[in-house]
Design a protein around this motif. Structure first.
Motif, short mmCIF file in Angstrom:
data_model
loop_
_atom_site.label_atom_id
_atom_site.label_comp_id
_atom_site.label_asym_id
_atom_site.label_seq_id
_atom_site.Cartn_x
_atom_site.Cartn_y
_atom_site.Cartn_z
N SER A 96 0.82 -1.22 0.00
CA SER A 96 0.00 0.00 0.00
C SER A 96 0.85 1.26 0.00
O SER A 96 0.39 2.33 0.41
CB SER A 96 -0.96 0.01 1.19
OG SER A 96 -1.83 -1.09 1.16
N HIS A 115 1.54 3.68 -2.06
CA HIS A 115 1.00 4.10 -3.34
C HIS A 115 1.89 5.10 -4.07
O HIS A 115 2.01 5.04 -5.31
CB HIS A 115 -0.40 4.69 -3.14
CG HIS A 115 -1.37 3.68 -2.61
ND1 HIS A 115 -2.42 4.01 -1.79
CD2 HIS A 115 -1.43 2.34 -2.77
CE1 HIS A 115 -3.10 2.92 -1.47
NE2 HIS A 115 -2.51 1.89 -2.05
N GLU A 157 -5.30 1.00 -10.63
CA GLU A 157 -5.56 0.44 -9.30
C GLU A 157 -5.15 1.43 -8.21
O GLU A 157 -5.86 1.60 -7.21
CB GLU A 157 -4.80 -0.88 -9.14
CG GLU A 157 -4.96 -1.55 -7.79
CD GLU A 157 -6.37 -1.98 -7.49
OE1 GLU A 157 -6.72 -2.02 -6.28
OE2 GLU A 157 -7.13 -2.27 -8.43
N ARG A 209 -7.62 3.18 -5.45
CA ARG A 209 -7.40 3.14 -4.00
C ARG A 209 -7.37 4.53 -3.39
O ARG A 209 -7.70 4.71 -2.22
CB ARG A 209 -6.10 2.40 -3.69
CG ARG A 209 -6.13 0.92 -4.04
CD ARG A 209 -4.89 0.22 -3.52
NE ARG A 209 -4.84 -1.17 -3.97
CZ ARG A 209 -3.93 -2.04 -3.55
NH1 ARG A 209 -3.00 -1.66 -2.69
NH2 ARG A 209 -3.92 -3.29 -4.00
N ARG A 210 -6.96 5.52 -4.19
CA ARG A 210 -6.95 6.90 -3.71
C ARG A 210 -8.28 7.61 -3.94
O ARG A 210 -8.39 8.81 -3.72
CB ARG A 210 -5.84 7.67 -4.44
CG ARG A 210 -4.43 7.27 -4.03
CD ARG A 210 -3.41 7.96 -4.91
NE ARG A 210 -2.06 7.85 -4.37
CZ ARG A 210 -0.96 8.22 -5.03
NH1 ARG A 210 -1.06 8.69 -6.26
NH2 ARG A 210 0.22 8.09 -4.46
N LEU A 248 -3.46 -0.76 4.27
CA LEU A 248 -4.81 -0.24 4.11
C LEU A 248 -5.84 -1.16 4.78
O LEU A 248 -6.76 -0.71 5.46
CB LEU A 248 -5.13 -0.09 2.61
CG LEU A 248 -6.43 0.62 2.25
CD1 LEU A 248 -6.41 2.05 2.75
CD2 LEU A 248 -6.62 0.61 0.72
N ALA A 291 -4.47 7.56 1.52
CA ALA A 291 -5.81 7.13 1.11
C ALA A 291 -6.81 8.22 1.50
O ALA A 291 -7.29 8.25 2.64
CB ALA A 291 -6.17 5.82 1.78
#
Length: 999
Positions: free
Chosen positions: A726, A728, A760, A764-765, A909, A947
């Motif tokens: 995670s 990112h 992806e 996720r954001r 996450l 996130a």
């Protein structure tokens, strides 16, 4: 239009919209609903004009019933013409118009309306739907009962198809195609048959054997169980394959897309039983599109489709061994609806399950029909023999013992000789011996043991011109279909020679579109190989063949470049034969080139048995000749093959053995490849620290060498590692760095993987607009390279976006489409992911029972494939259900259990979500302090992985639990997080709750 359905003799009409699932996914939900509504309105109006009743609320399917069969036919034709002349269309998001296209089926039977008076209950309705299902797009199929009721369809144009078996119905059915616009759309079910179906025009009916096969397959045996395995056995050239294909054609409507043809003729020669077992499992599994992990012989029986399927296994003698027999036994035991139709010179030896049907020779009248058919192809359809000639032909047939291939060859010569000359030539022909095995073949596979065939081949050989004899002998090196260019470049055989040999039925020709492909039947190929060994220039001919394919494959080894991949797809089987030739005749350079050139292609395709055999052959050659780097390459390649089979232990041993050889030979690229492969092993075993170290080390070496392909691959792997953690921001940087490298090297698949991963990350954001763009771009690239798994993953991602936006109908359509693709390639992980998302959607819709069922089903699938992260997601979902319905004790158990799984998977996450869930439980129990502690802990993790959406949610929850000044800070932070992803709707709700505080 009638207000109630008719009874008595009723003609049923079914039609559905072709590709409706794809249409629903491509169009916005309201667009699709409008399209179907306009379609139904028009169909109902047309049916009413002809006095038909239409069932209401049937979605994109139309089910109508008519008293008058003539009016039913008129309606069917009018429906198709209406959609042709006045299309019903809607634009997709790209502005491309999409239109409704249908297929139709009609059936007539005695039926009566159900007691409620608005529908039918009789099973004959099911037959009507099966007739429709057999139709191709824009095709109208009519059962024999409906056809006969309209005085054999007078007033219409027709095409007729006898002897077909509909799905779920055992009796054969005659179907008729109504040519509503004068165009024929092909035999029902032809779209499910591969290219070999086109060869049916050469088949001469063998009704006795056909009936025996069709009556035996699926019939009860002496124990009352359905016969799942029928083997057609006999001499080479006896017509076993053609008979099997004709029977498969009759059954195509029964099995649909689950009717498969598998040729086993390309099995590795002189291979151990373990390799033959692997080859067979890969051949069967790949025909169903199963993923790599399902091709293992131990896993295959449990991964085959559970619904009805028929596999035609051709040339079983190529893999005949106890290990393969045991595999077939397990397949049939685990899949009671799987049927095998096997051809071979030997039985499968699957005891108590196999039914043997001998195919030795034609009946006398069948042989005569075949002889006349072949003769008429040369001398005209109207040719008929006089009484004397027919008597001589019958003597010829007896002389060659009614062998099908011998009949074809003898008939071909009637264009150049009289029947008496042919008979005298055959009678005076002595038999030769056959001892040579052709490259790429096995003795059991091809040697023509039938005396009549051997005599005919010898006689025909003696009649050929010397240059044509030499051409036939050289063509015996081809173990797979070849083109005119292949024949000339590899063997020096000209087009005029191919025409002569085809004219004499010694070489077959199949026209596919604009291209012609040639092939030799196994007995003819065996004969050609024996004759090649007698030619004075045999060694030079073999060297030319091996050298040609070594150069071709050596120049086109890169599977990441579509134009080179296209070459490999057509040349790889010839390359394997060339490698065997090179091994037999000490052509070391050609052998090593072929081993390198075919390595990646065979490793990424379902051909690891062939790949292993090739690398072991090359390794033996390298050891004999003292080629250290050659040995290192082969050992490394064997490790890659083992890794693809998920055999990490063997792979690790191979890479560790190859590494010092590369170091001793000063091969930096080889060292980089080994280190990268060791990183792959570490990643698969969830050893992220070792994987990170290995990939970083390999990347430095690739950069030192300027190897862009290796750099792109390493950077993508580093991005995947970061995404799994995670991380990112780091993951995005890696994928953005790898993308241009993949594009610059022509790696379309690598580029698609980068773009999908960026989608992806955006998802996720909660950056849905960016995610949407990335997923749609990646879908196009995956479709370009034919990667169904990648395409399905992107469509699932589009469903995730719709789900996050609460567009439940769109999400459901996307998940259904993705699920079908995952099922098509038997990808259990993908199926589990879609099932999980459906559970999340049911939870959002407050449907507790469906949500629990979906999460439970997904959990079982994740456990089957050993996905720790997937199991964590399911358990967390069950915790969310328990929380929503106030089962707090269960919720705590689920969240704590899921937390352990997330920690094991190093998924930050997921950890944060579980900790927030535990905070929600504390808050519901009025333990504000515990809740605040949990929320702050979760918030730190959300901020760590950037996130925004859950960060905003957690700030909003903390705002409720804190005093004025701190509350203002949390409200302000929640507003900033949500504004960063454009969620003004959430900001408006925040302002409504806190009165604009924190602005």
């Amino acid at each position: 239009m009638p207000v109630s359905p008719p009874s008595g003799q009723v003609t049923f009409y079914f039609c559905d919209v072709v590709g409706s699932t794809k249409l629903s996914a491509e169009l916005a939900s309201e667009q699709f609903a409008s399209l179907i509504a306009r379609f139904r309105e028009r169909m109902v109006g047309l049916a009413g004009t002809e006095g038909g009743w239409v069932q209401p609320k049937a979605g994109d399917m139309i089910f109508a019933a008519f008293d008058d069969p003539h009016r039913a036919l008129a309606f069917a034709a009018a429906a198709h013409r209406s959609l042709r002349d006045d299309p019903i269309t809607a634009p997709n998001p790209a502005g491309v118009s999409r239109q409704v296209q249908i297929r139709s089926g009609l059936y007539r039977a005695a039926c009566y309306v159900a007691p409620q008076g608005d529908d039918y209950t009789h099973h004959e309705v099911n037959v009507a739907s099966r007739v429709m299902a057999a139709a191709a797009p824009e095709q109208i199929l009519v059962s024999d009962s409906a056809f006969s009721a309209t005085r054999c369809g007078e007033g219409h144009e027709w095409e007729h198809y006898p002897g077909l078996r509909l799905r779920d119905f055992q009796e054969p059915e005659m179907l008729h195609e109504l040519l509503w616009d004068g165009a024929k759309r092909g035999e029902p079910g032809i779209r499910w048959l591969p290219e070999w179906f086109e060869s049916r025009s050469r088949y001469v009916s063998r009704p006795g054997l056909e009936k025996q096969v069709l009556d035996t397959l699926g019939a009860p045996n002496r124990d009352g169980q359905a016969v799942q395995l029928v083997t057609l056995h006999g001499f080479g050239g006896a017509g076993k394959t053609r008979l099997a294909l004709e029977c498969a054609r009759r059954l195509v409507l029964l099995f649909g897309r689950n009717l498969k043809f598998v040729s086993l003729a390309g099995a590795p020669t002189e291979a151990e039983d373990a390799l033959l077992l692997r080859f067979t499992a890969e051949a069967i599994g790949s025909c169903f599109g199963l993923p790599d992990d399902a091709l293992d012989p131990e896993r295959l029986p449990d991964r085959l489709p559970e619904d009805r399927a028929l596999v035609v296994l051709d040339n079983f003698e190529s893999v005949d061994c106890d290990a393969v027999a045991e595999l077939l036994t397990r397949m049939l035991a685990r899949r009671p609806h799987l049927y095998l139709l096997v051809t071979g010179r030997t039985a499968t030896k699957v005891h108590d399950l196999e039914q043997l049907i001998p195919v030795v020779r034609l009946e006398e009248h069948e042989a005569l029909e075949l002889f006349l058919l072949r003769t008429r192809q040369h001398r005209g359809a109207a040719w008929e023999p006089d009484a004397a000639v027919q008597t001589t032909i019958e003597e010829i047939l007896g002389e060659i013992d009614y062998h099908p291939l011998a009949v074809e060859i003898a008939a071909a010569w009637l264009r150049y000789q009289t029947s008496r000359q042919i008979l005298d030539g055959l009678r005076g022909q002595a038999l030769s011996d056959f001892t040579e095995t052709p490259p790429g073949g096995r003795n059991a596979n091809a040697s023509p043991r039938h005396g009549g065939l051997r005599k005919t081949l010898d006689w025909s050989w003696n009649l050929l011109k010397p240059e044509d004899r030499e051409g036939l002998a050289r063509l015996g090196m081809f173990a797979a279909p070849f083109t005119e260019d292949d024949a000339y470049q590899a063997c020096g055989v000209s087009l005029s020679q191919l025409i002569v040999l085809n004219d004499h039925s010694l070489v077959d020709r199949t026209d596919l579109g604009e291209a012609s492909h040639y092939s030799l039947k196994p007995p003819t190929r065996q004969y050609a190989a024996e004759r090649l060994g007698q030619q004075p220039n045999a060694v030079a001919a073999l060297g030319r063949f091996a050298g040609h394919y070594a150069r071709l494959i050596g120049e086109n080894w890169n599977v990441n470049k579509p134009e080179q991949m296209a070459v490999l797809r057509t040349a790889w089987r010839h390359g394997l034969v060339a490698a065997e030739v090179a091994s037999r005749h000490a052509l070391s350079k050609e052998l090593q080139t072929l081993a390198f050139g075919l390595r990646d292609f065979l490793s990424v395709g379902p051909y690891t048995a062939e790949a292993e055999m090739l690398q072991r052959t090359a390794l033996t050659d390298a050891k004999v000749r003292g080629l250290v780097l050659g040995q290192a390459n082969c050992i490394h390649n064997l490790g890659v093959i083992a890794l693809r089979r998920s055999d990490s232990t063997t792979a690790l041993n191979c890479f560790n053995e190859a590494m010092p050889l590369y170091q001793g030979g000063g091969d930096v690229l080889g060292q980089a490849n080994c280190i990268h492969s060791l990183g792959e092993i570490a990643r698969r075993s969830s050893d992220q620290a070792t994987a990170l170290r290995r990939f970083t080390e390999a990347l430095l070496l690739y950069r030192q060498l300027g190897n862009l392909v290796g750099q792109a691959h390493c950077i993508r792997n580093l991005g995947d590692l970061a995404l799994e953690r995670s991380a990112h921001t780091s993951a995005q940087a890696y994928f953005e760095e790898a993308l241009p490298l993949s594009q610059s090297t022509g790696d379309v698949l690598g580029g698609a993987n980068c773009i999908r991963s960026l989608g992806e990350i955006a998802l996720r954001r909660s950056d849905y607009a960016t995610a949407l763009v990335h997923f749609k771009k990646a879908v196009v690239l995956y479709q370009q390279v034919g990667d169904i798994l990648g395409e399905a993953s992107c469509i699932q991602g589009l469903g995730d976006i719709a789900l996050r936006r609460s567009e439940f109908d769109v999400a459901a359509n996307r998940y259904d489409e993705a699920l079908l693709l995952f099922q098509r390639v038997a990808d259990i992980q993908g199926q589990a992911n879609c099932t999980l998302r459906l559970g999340e959607m049911a939870w959002l819709q407050f449907d507790r029972n469906r949500a629990q069922a979906f999460f439970g089903n997904a959990l079982s699938l994740y456990q089957h494939v050993g996905s720790v992260l997937g199991q964590a997601n399911c358990i967390q979902g069950l915790g969310n259900i328990a929380l929503r319905w106030s089962d707090y004790d269960d919720a705590v158990v689920y969240f704590k259990r899921a937390l352990l799984f997330y920690q094991r998977a190093e998924n930050i996450l997921g950890e944060a979500d579980c900790i927030q869930g535990l905070g929600d439980v504390s808050r519901r129990r009025s333990d504000s302090q515990a809740a605040r502690t949990r929320y702050e802990e979760a918030l730190a993790l959300y901020q760590q992985v950037e996130a925004p959406y859950p960060t905003g949610v957690t700030h909003a929850k903390l705002a409720v639990l804190t005093a004025a000044e701190e509350r203002t800070r949390h409200v302000s932070a929640a507003r900033a997080a949500w504004l960063s992803i454009g969620r003004t709707d959430l900001v408006a709700r925040l302002d409504a709750e806190f009165g604009g505080e924190g602005e």
